[in-house]
Design a protein around this motif. Sequence first.
Motif, PDB file in Angstrom:
ATOM      1  N   GLU A   1      44.999   4.450  39.281  1.00 53.45           N
ATOM      2  CA  GLU A   1      45.000   4.669  40.742  1.00 53.45           C
ATOM      3  C   GLU A   1      44.598   3.405  41.482  1.00 53.45           C
ATOM      4  N   VAL A   2      43.604   2.688  40.944  1.00 59.69           N
ATOM      5  CA  VAL A   2      43.136   1.460  41.605  1.00 59.69           C
ATOM      6  C   VAL A   2      44.072   0.293  41.304  1.00 59.69           C
ATOM      7  N   ASN A   3      44.244  -0.009  40.005  1.00 66.66           N
ATOM      8  CA  ASN A   3      44.939  -1.246  39.617  1.00 66.66           C
ATOM      9  C   ASN A   3      46.434  -1.218  39.929  1.00 66.66           C
TER      10      ASN A   3
ATOM     11  N   GLY B   1      39.095  -6.191  47.690  1.00 63.04           N
ATOM     12  CA  GLY B   1      38.016  -6.336  46.689  1.00 63.04           C
ATOM     13  C   GLY B   1      37.179  -7.587  46.884  1.00 63.04           C
ATOM     14  N   CYS B   2      36.631  -7.749  48.096  1.00 59.97           N
ATOM     15  CA  CYS B   2      35.908  -9.006  48.421  1.00 59.97           C
ATOM     16  C   CYS B   2      34.402  -8.922  48.177  1.00 59.97           C
ATOM     17  N   SER B   3      33.915  -7.847  47.546  1.00 60.37           N
ATOM     18  CA  SER B   3      32.451  -7.723  47.408  1.00 60.37           C
ATOM     19  C   SER B   3      31.883  -8.675  46.361  1.00 60.37           C
TER      20      SER B   3
ATOM     21  N   THR C   1      49.184 -11.465  43.357  1.00 59.69           N
ATOM     22  CA  THR C   1      48.668 -10.301  42.637  1.00 59.69           C
ATOM     23  C   THR C   1      47.800 -10.786  41.484  1.00 59.69           C
ATOM     24  N   MET C   2      46.617 -10.201  41.372  1.00 65.76           N
ATOM     25  CA  MET C   2      45.723 -10.561  40.277  1.00 65.76           C
ATOM     26  C   MET C   2      46.093  -9.705  39.078  1.00 65.76           C
ATOM     27  N   SER C   3      46.855 -10.303  38.188  1.00 67.92           N
ATOM     28  CA  SER C   3      47.137  -9.654  36.911  1.00 67.92           C
ATOM     29  C   SER C   3      46.048 -10.112  35.957  1.00 67.92           C
ATOM     30  N   SER C   4      46.425 -10.546  34.760  1.00 64.37           N
ATOM     31  CA  SER C   4      45.423 -10.924  33.755  1.00 64.37           C
ATOM     32  C   SER C   4      46.166 -11.476  32.534  1.00 64.37           C
ATOM     33  N   GLY C   5      45.440 -12.178  31.675  1.00 67.32           N
ATOM     34  CA  GLY C   5      45.992 -12.476  30.358  1.00 67.32           C
ATOM     35  C   GLY C   5      46.382 -11.161  29.687  1.00 67.32           C
TER      36      GLY C   5
ATOM     37  N   ASN D   1      43.739  -8.079  44.876  1.00 64.44           N
ATOM     38  CA  ASN D   1      42.733  -8.538  43.919  1.00 64.44           C
ATOM     39  C   ASN D   1      41.917  -7.390  43.318  1.00 64.44           C
ATOM     40  N   ALA D   2      41.696  -6.317  44.086  1.00 69.45           N
ATOM     41  CA  ALA D   2      40.804  -5.244  43.630  1.00 69.45           C
ATOM     42  C   ALA D   2      41.259  -4.699  42.277  1.00 69.45           C
ATOM     43  N   GLY D   3      40.319  -4.503  41.382  1.00 71.12           N
ATOM     44  CA  GLY D   3      40.693  -3.929  40.096  1.00 71.12           C
ATOM     45  C   GLY D   3      39.514  -3.805  39.167  1.00 71.12           C
TER      46      GLY D   3
ATOM     47  N   ASP E   1      39.167   1.016  50.510  1.00 70.35           N
ATOM     48  CA  ASP E   1      39.277   1.471  49.122  1.00 70.35           C
ATOM     49  C   ASP E   1      40.782   1.538  48.879  1.00 70.35           C
ATOM     50  N   VAL E   2      41.280   0.749  47.930  1.00 70.49           N
ATOM     51  CA  VAL E   2      42.739   0.627  47.800  1.00 70.49           C
ATOM     52  C   VAL E   2      43.422   1.931  47.372  1.00 70.49           C
ATOM     53  N   THR E   3      42.638   2.911  46.930  1.00 65.18           N
ATOM     54  CA  THR E   3      43.255   4.192  46.578  1.00 65.18           C
ATOM     55  C   THR E   3      43.546   5.033  47.833  1.00 65.18           C
ATOM     56  N   ASP E   4      43.146   4.539  48.996  1.00 65.00           N
ATOM     57  CA  ASP E   4      43.329   5.268  50.252  1.00 65.00           C
ATOM     58  C   ASP E   4      44.446   4.586  51.059  1.00 65.00           C
TER      59      ASP E   4
ATOM     60  N   TYR F   1      44.820   0.475  27.698  1.00 67.89           N
ATOM     61  CA  TYR F   1      44.972   1.044  29.054  1.00 67.89           C
ATOM     62  C   TYR F   1      44.982  -0.051  30.106  1.00 67.89           C
ATOM     63  N   TYR F   2      44.088  -1.007  29.933  1.00 69.56           N
ATOM     64  CA  TYR F   2      44.048  -2.130  30.886  1.00 69.56           C
ATOM     65  C   TYR F   2      45.336  -2.946  30.763  1.00 69.56           C
ATOM     66  N   ASN F   3      45.800  -3.161  29.507  1.00 74.02           N
ATOM     67  CA  ASN F   3      47.082  -3.838  29.303  1.00 74.02           C
ATOM     68  C   ASN F   3      48.181  -3.111  30.090  1.00 74.02           C
TER      69      ASN F   3
HETATM   70  N1  LIG Z   1      37.057 -12.113  35.695  1.00 75.12           N
HETATM   71  C1  LIG Z   1      37.955 -12.032  34.737  1.00 75.12           C
HETATM   72  O1  LIG Z   1      37.705 -12.441  33.601  1.00 75.12           O
HETATM   73  C2  LIG Z   1      39.307 -11.479  35.032  1.00 75.12           C
HETATM   74  C3  LIG Z   1      40.335 -11.770  34.120  1.00 75.12           C
HETATM   75  C4  LIG Z   1      41.609 -11.277  34.369  1.00 75.12           C
HETATM   76  C5  LIG Z   1      41.852 -10.546  35.512  1.00 75.12           C
HETATM   77  N2  LIG Z   1      40.835 -10.263  36.392  1.00 75.12           N
HETATM   78  C6  LIG Z   1      41.176  -9.473  37.582  1.00 75.12           C
HETATM   79  O2  LIG Z   1      40.638 -10.088  38.740  1.00 75.12           O
HETATM   80  C7  LIG Z   1      40.451  -9.103  39.755  1.00 75.12           C
HETATM   81  C8  LIG Z   1      39.078  -9.282  40.384  1.00 75.12           C
HETATM   82  O3  LIG Z   1      38.086  -9.077  39.406  1.00 75.12           O
HETATM   83  P1  LIG Z   1      36.806 -10.020  39.297  1.00 75.12           P
HETATM   84  O4  LIG Z   1      36.908 -10.768  38.033  1.00 75.12           O
HETATM   85  O5  LIG Z   1      36.581 -10.738  40.561  1.00 75.12           O
HETATM   86  O6  LIG Z   1      35.661  -8.911  39.039  1.00 75.12           O
HETATM   87  P2  LIG Z   1      34.539  -8.330  40.014  1.00 75.12           P
HETATM   88  O7  LIG Z   1      33.627  -9.433  40.441  1.00 75.12           O
HETATM   89  O8  LIG Z   1      33.920  -7.204  39.287  1.00 75.12           O
HETATM   90  O9  LIG Z   1      35.343  -7.809  41.292  1.00 75.12           O
HETATM   91  C9  LIG Z   1      36.127  -6.643  41.258  1.00 75.12           C
HETATM   92  C10 LIG Z   1      36.355  -6.238  42.704  1.00 75.12           C
HETATM   93  O10 LIG Z   1      37.266  -5.123  42.751  1.00 75.12           O
HETATM   94  C11 LIG Z   1      36.741  -4.208  43.689  1.00 75.12           C
HETATM   95  N3  LIG Z   1      37.247  -2.845  43.546  1.00 75.12           N
HETATM   96  C12 LIG Z   1      37.185  -2.024  42.474  1.00 75.12           C
HETATM   97  N4  LIG Z   1      37.731  -0.827  42.775  1.00 75.12           N
HETATM   98  C13 LIG Z   1      38.151  -0.907  44.081  1.00 75.12           C
HETATM   99  C14 LIG Z   1      38.792  -0.020  44.972  1.00 75.12           C
HETATM  100  N5  LIG Z   1      39.112   1.240  44.624  1.00 75.12           N
HETATM  101  N6  LIG Z   1      39.089  -0.455  46.227  1.00 75.12           N
HETATM  102  C15 LIG Z   1      38.767  -1.699  46.617  1.00 75.12           C
HETATM  103  N7  LIG Z   1      38.123  -2.578  45.831  1.00 75.12           N
HETATM  104  C16 LIG Z   1      37.836  -2.189  44.570  1.00 75.12           C
HETATM  105  C17 LIG Z   1      35.245  -4.285  43.478  1.00 75.12           C
HETATM  106  O11 LIG Z   1      34.605  -3.703  44.587  1.00 75.12           O
HETATM  107  P3  LIG Z   1      33.259  -2.787  44.487  1.00 75.12           P
HETATM  108  O12 LIG Z   1      32.116  -3.712  44.747  1.00 75.12           O
HETATM  109  O13 LIG Z   1      33.435  -1.763  45.544  1.00 75.12           O
HETATM  110  O14 LIG Z   1      33.225  -2.207  43.098  1.00 75.12           O
HETATM  111  C18 LIG Z   1      35.072  -5.787  43.385  1.00 75.12           C
HETATM  112  O15 LIG Z   1      35.033  -6.347  44.684  1.00 75.12           O
HETATM  113  C19 LIG Z   1      40.659  -7.739  39.069  1.00 75.12           C
HETATM  114  O16 LIG Z   1      41.941  -7.256  39.418  1.00 75.12           O
HETATM  115  C20 LIG Z   1      40.600  -8.063  37.588  1.00 75.12           C
HETATM  116  O17 LIG Z   1      41.360  -7.171  36.829  1.00 75.12           O
HETATM  117  C21 LIG Z   1      39.578 -10.716  36.158  1.00 75.12           C
END
Ligand SMILES: NC(=O)c1ccc[n+]([C@@H]2O[C@H](COP(=O)([O-])OP(=O)(O)OC[C@H]3O[C@@H](n4cnc5c(N)ncnc54)[C@H](OP(=O)(O)O)[C@@H]3O)[C@@H](O)[C@H]2O)c1
Length: 274
Positions: free
Chosen positions: A104-106, A8-10, A130-134, A82-84, A55-58, A145-147
């Motif tokens: 499927e993703v998370n 999930g590096c985009s 692993t990127m979990s969350s509060g 990290n992807a989620g 795509d982490v589902t693959d 669901y996210y919980n």
């Molecule tokens: N930011 C927060 O407040 C926060 C708080 C707690 C936890 N997190 C966790 O941190 C992680 C990263 O999130 P972020 O905050 O950096 O948000 P973000 O900027 O929206 O990044 C999410 C990343 O996940 C990727 N992704 C989604 N579905 C995917 C898939 N099927 N395969 C591969 N990559 C996929 C997205 O790629 P695409 O560009 O392809 O969509 C994007 O690169 C997540 O697990 C999230 O739950 C974030």
Amino acid sequence: MKTWLITGCSSGFGQRLALAAAQRGDQVIATARNVKSIEEMAAPFAGRMITLPLDVTDAAAARSAVNKAVETFGGFDVLVNNAGYGLYGAIEEGTPEEYRPMFEVNVFGLIETTRAALPVLRRKGGTIVTMSSGAGIAGGGGGGYYNAAKFAVEGISEALAGELEPFGIRVLIVEPGPFRTDFLGRSIIMAAQEMPDYAASSRKHYRETNDGNQAGDPDKAIAVILQAVDADDAPLHLPLGPIAHAIAERKLAAFRRDIDAWRDISIATDFDRP
Ligand SMILES: NC(=O)c1ccc[n+]([C@@H]2O[C@H](COP(=O)([O-])OP(=O)(O)OC[C@H]3O[C@@H](n4cnc5c(N)ncnc54)[C@H](OP(=O)(O)O)[C@@H]3O)[C@@H](O)[C@H]2O)c1
């Protein structure tokens, strides 16, 4: 020098971590669903950062990314799951079409990526981040669901920590509070069905008022993650930011109150011994 495989590096944490690791001289296998979205990021680090579609589902794509990492860098030391993305809405409002893909993703995506990476990590040890969350520490109305998905991430990660210790593999469960990434923007889906009965626990308002205003600076989060991955005494759980810490403190106190209040009654459940 470490070698990182990051999903999930985009954007957000994944993008910043890939950049920060490469900037300090590490090697990075940066992956994204749309590999084109990360090519520009990698260009200045030719030879040290490669980009791969994942795509982490693959599960097959995860295995192929791992094989390519071995071919290019001889393996990796750190896997970052990290992807989620999130799904908000009351449990009754969500539908299988909405919540199953999120799991499927998370959850299953994280499992498949980890299973693909383990044969490599077990050779000489390393770290799984692993990127979990509060939201993986305590449940709250409107985010069930996210919980559930992040609780699954926590359970899998805690189990991995025990089972991988003999191989010299550490697990770091990162539990961020709100950080200013794309998360509350494009990475949250709201349940399409809105039931007025659940207005009080709706997260819609939370997202609208907080997107772009999150107190958490993702670059500071990445600095802490790098420090923890480098440290000999890194914790298993790493709540990030004051909000995540407050969630953890509240959860610990409430758990403690529950255990203590009913201890005598709830403990008396074994067979009577002669
Ligand atoms: N930011 C927060 O407040 C926060 C708080 C707690 C936890 N997190 C966790 O941190 C992680 C990263 O999130 P972020 O905050 O950096 O948000 P973000 O900027 O929206 O990044 C999410 C990343 O996940 C990727 N992704 C989604 N579905 C995917 C898939 N099927 N395969 C591969 N990559 C996929 C997205 O790629 P695409 O560009 O392809 O969509 C994007 O690169 C997540 O697990 C999230 O739950 C974030």
